[in-house]
Scaffold this active site. Sequence first.
Site, PDB file in Angstrom:
ATOM      1  N   ASP A 244       0.842  -1.203   0.000  1.00 37.44           N
ATOM      2  CA  ASP A 244       0.000   0.000   0.000  1.00 37.44           C
ATOM      3  C   ASP A 244       0.880   1.257   0.000  1.00 37.44           C
ATOM      4  O   ASP A 244       0.597   2.226  -0.697  1.00 37.44           O
ATOM      5  CB  ASP A 244      -0.908  -0.023   1.231  1.00 37.44           C
ATOM      6  CG  ASP A 244      -1.616  -1.355   1.369  1.00 37.44           C
ATOM      7  OD1 ASP A 244      -2.399  -1.695   0.476  1.00 37.44           O
ATOM      8  OD2 ASP A 244      -1.348  -2.079   2.347  1.00 37.44           O
TER       9      ASP A 244
ATOM     10  N   HIS B 242      -4.587  -3.251   6.600  1.00 45.82           N
ATOM     11  CA  HIS B 242      -4.383  -3.550   5.183  1.00 45.82           C
ATOM     12  C   HIS B 242      -5.722  -3.992   4.605  1.00 45.82           C
ATOM     13  O   HIS B 242      -6.019  -5.181   4.491  1.00 45.82           O
ATOM     14  CB  HIS B 242      -3.319  -4.639   4.987  1.00 45.82           C
ATOM     15  CG  HIS B 242      -3.308  -5.149   3.573  1.00 45.82           C
ATOM     16  ND1 HIS B 242      -2.864  -4.393   2.526  1.00 45.82           N
ATOM     17  CD2 HIS B 242      -3.724  -6.315   3.028  1.00 45.82           C
ATOM     18  CE1 HIS B 242      -3.002  -5.078   1.402  1.00 45.82           C
ATOM     19  NE2 HIS B 242      -3.524  -6.244   1.677  1.00 45.82           N
TER      20      HIS B 242
HETATM   21  P1  NAI Z   1      -2.316 -18.204  -3.722  1.00 47.69           P
HETATM   22  O1  NAI Z   1      -3.673 -18.749  -3.432  1.00 47.69           O
HETATM   23  O2  NAI Z   1      -1.780 -18.206  -5.109  1.00 47.69           O
HETATM   24  O3  NAI Z   1      -1.242 -18.955  -2.818  1.00 47.69           O
HETATM   25  C1  NAI Z   1      -1.458 -19.213  -1.463  1.00 47.69           C
HETATM   26  C2  NAI Z   1      -0.758 -20.504  -1.149  1.00 47.69           C
HETATM   27  O4  NAI Z   1      -0.858 -20.724   0.237  1.00 47.69           O
HETATM   28  C3  NAI Z   1      -1.400 -21.725  -1.834  1.00 47.69           C
HETATM   29  O5  NAI Z   1      -0.393 -22.411  -2.590  1.00 47.69           O
HETATM   30  C4  NAI Z   1      -1.907 -22.550  -0.677  1.00 47.69           C
HETATM   31  O6  NAI Z   1      -1.785 -23.952  -0.907  1.00 47.69           O
HETATM   32  C5  NAI Z   1      -0.990 -22.090   0.440  1.00 47.69           C
HETATM   33  N1  NAI Z   1      -1.496 -22.355   1.781  1.00 47.69           N
HETATM   34  C6  NAI Z   1      -2.779 -22.336   2.217  1.00 47.69           C
HETATM   35  N2  NAI Z   1      -2.834 -22.715   3.494  1.00 47.69           N
HETATM   36  C7  NAI Z   1      -1.585 -22.951   3.897  1.00 47.69           C
HETATM   37  C8  NAI Z   1      -1.000 -23.384   5.113  1.00 47.69           C
HETATM   38  N3  NAI Z   1      -1.767 -23.666   6.170  1.00 47.69           N
HETATM   39  N4  NAI Z   1       0.336 -23.533   5.173  1.00 47.69           N
HETATM   40  C9  NAI Z   1       1.095 -23.291   4.101  1.00 47.69           C
HETATM   41  N5  NAI Z   1       0.617 -22.898   2.913  1.00 47.69           N
HETATM   42  C10 NAI Z   1      -0.712 -22.729   2.810  1.00 47.69           C
HETATM   43  O7  NAI Z   1      -2.333 -16.735  -3.115  1.00 47.69           O
HETATM   44  P2  NAI Z   1      -1.301 -15.542  -3.389  1.00 47.69           P
HETATM   45  O8  NAI Z   1      -1.784 -14.745  -4.518  1.00 47.69           O
HETATM   46  O9  NAI Z   1       0.085 -16.067  -3.388  1.00 47.69           O
HETATM   47  O10 NAI Z   1      -1.562 -14.675  -2.075  1.00 47.69           O
HETATM   48  C11 NAI Z   1      -1.221 -15.175  -0.783  1.00 47.69           C
HETATM   49  C12 NAI Z   1      -1.861 -14.311   0.282  1.00 47.69           C
HETATM   50  O11 NAI Z   1      -1.329 -12.998   0.253  1.00 47.69           O
HETATM   51  C13 NAI Z   1      -3.370 -14.158   0.159  1.00 47.69           C
HETATM   52  O12 NAI Z   1      -3.935 -14.245   1.459  1.00 47.69           O
HETATM   53  C14 NAI Z   1      -3.521 -12.765  -0.380  1.00 47.69           C
HETATM   54  O13 NAI Z   1      -4.784 -12.217  -0.047  1.00 47.69           O
HETATM   55  C15 NAI Z   1      -2.399 -12.071   0.328  1.00 47.69           C
HETATM   56  N6  NAI Z   1      -1.964 -10.792  -0.249  1.00 47.69           N
HETATM   57  C16 NAI Z   1      -1.564  -9.834   0.625  1.00 47.69           C
HETATM   58  C17 NAI Z   1      -1.104  -8.617   0.173  1.00 47.69           C
HETATM   59  C18 NAI Z   1      -0.663  -7.572   1.137  1.00 47.69           C
HETATM   60  O14 NAI Z   1      -0.324  -6.483   0.684  1.00 47.69           O
HETATM   61  N7  NAI Z   1      -0.613  -7.797   2.446  1.00 47.69           N
HETATM   62  C19 NAI Z   1      -1.062  -8.320  -1.265  1.00 47.69           C
HETATM   63  C20 NAI Z   1      -1.456  -9.401  -2.110  1.00 47.69           C
HETATM   64  C21 NAI Z   1      -1.897 -10.607  -1.599  1.00 47.69           C
END
Ligand code: NAI
Length: 329
Positions: A159, A187
């Site tokens: 952000d 966030h």
């Molecule tokens: P994604 O869905 O592509 O990847 C998430 C991964 O986490 C998946 O491979 C899944 O199997 C794994 N996962 C789920 N539960 C788990 C556990 N208990 N232990 C280990 N791995 C686990 O999602 P992406 O796009 O990589 O985003 C990840 C997170 O980051 C989401 O929650 C998203 O909302 C968040 N995010 C946060 C941002 C921020 O600025 N703080 C910005 C963009 C995304």
Amino acid sequence: SAQPVKVAVTGAAGQIGYSLLFRIASGALFGPDTPVQLRLLEITPALKALEGVVMELDDCAFPTLAGVEIGDDPNVIFDGANLALLVGARPRTKGMERGDLLSANGAIFTGQGKALNDHAADDIRIGVTGNPANTNALIAMSNAPDIPKERFSALTRLDHNRAISQLAAKLQVPVTEITKMTIWGNHSATQYPDLFHAEVSGKNAAEAVGDQDWLENTFIPTVAKRGAAIIEARGSSSAASAASATIDAARDWLNGSAKDDWVSMAVVSDGSYGVPEGLISSFPVTTKNGDWEIVQGLDIDDFSRGKIDASVAELAEERDAVKELGLIS
Ligand code: NAI
């Protein structure tokens, strides 16, 4: 040669992981002279995909990559970790209520908090990217009583970077001219990107813009809703930029923020700026050697006060909800 730094990453087979791991492995966090061991956590069904990612890491032949461990047990993967980047989270799926999302993530972050508490290295630093990031960090922190609370943070650096980029574009200056940007609060769409303390070439940014209507009705919503705009355009959520911000946040935390500048980080409140003690809220912070300090003494006018209070109220609601679910005491 130096002992490798152990960096644990959760959700390593996900979108953000696909960008993040290669940056860390290539030395973006610790430089070219410090070897890094990656310790990658995934859920069992994603381990095969993660093996594929590890094959690609191998194929990069990164000189700084000193080994990769993968697995589905946080107690094993967090063993000896110096830095843990908690990216994996349960996304909100169709029909899921807010409470369902909080409890699904609650289960993940209670378990990971305990595992970090029991197995991480004494110098552990923990950055939470997975959403709802502030509250996930609060849950992990609350379940790791032996780790100092200051070691937990949630990511608002994306952000912060978005706010810098929007302001630089508006004033047609390079991003390097912009300092002292602040994201306050959660966030989420209630976050408050603050131009009243930001500077452009050393001068007040709100004055340089000189357009309260743009600030209120274009700048703030553009930054706060940028995530949704990326999904709309790209068909999936921001990943490379989220990975880049995760790197920026961890690097500055460990190596220090720039002189005459600060960064935005969601950290445990000590009551500064009227944010209730114990909430994980974004603040302007300076960092040095893995420690942070909230920048003190900024004047908060009525407009900013209202925006900060609204976002902090949302954080308090999330905290109350996870308390009710028994995820924190
Ligand atoms: P994604 O869905 O592509 O990847 C998430 C991964 O986490 C998946 O491979 C899944 O199997 C794994 N996962 C789920 N539960 C788990 C556990 N208990 N232990 C280990 N791995 C686990 O999602 P992406 O796009 O990589 O985003 C990840 C997170 O980051 C989401 O929650 C998203 O909302 C968040 N995010 C946060 C941002 C921020 O600025 N703080 C910005 C963009 C995304």
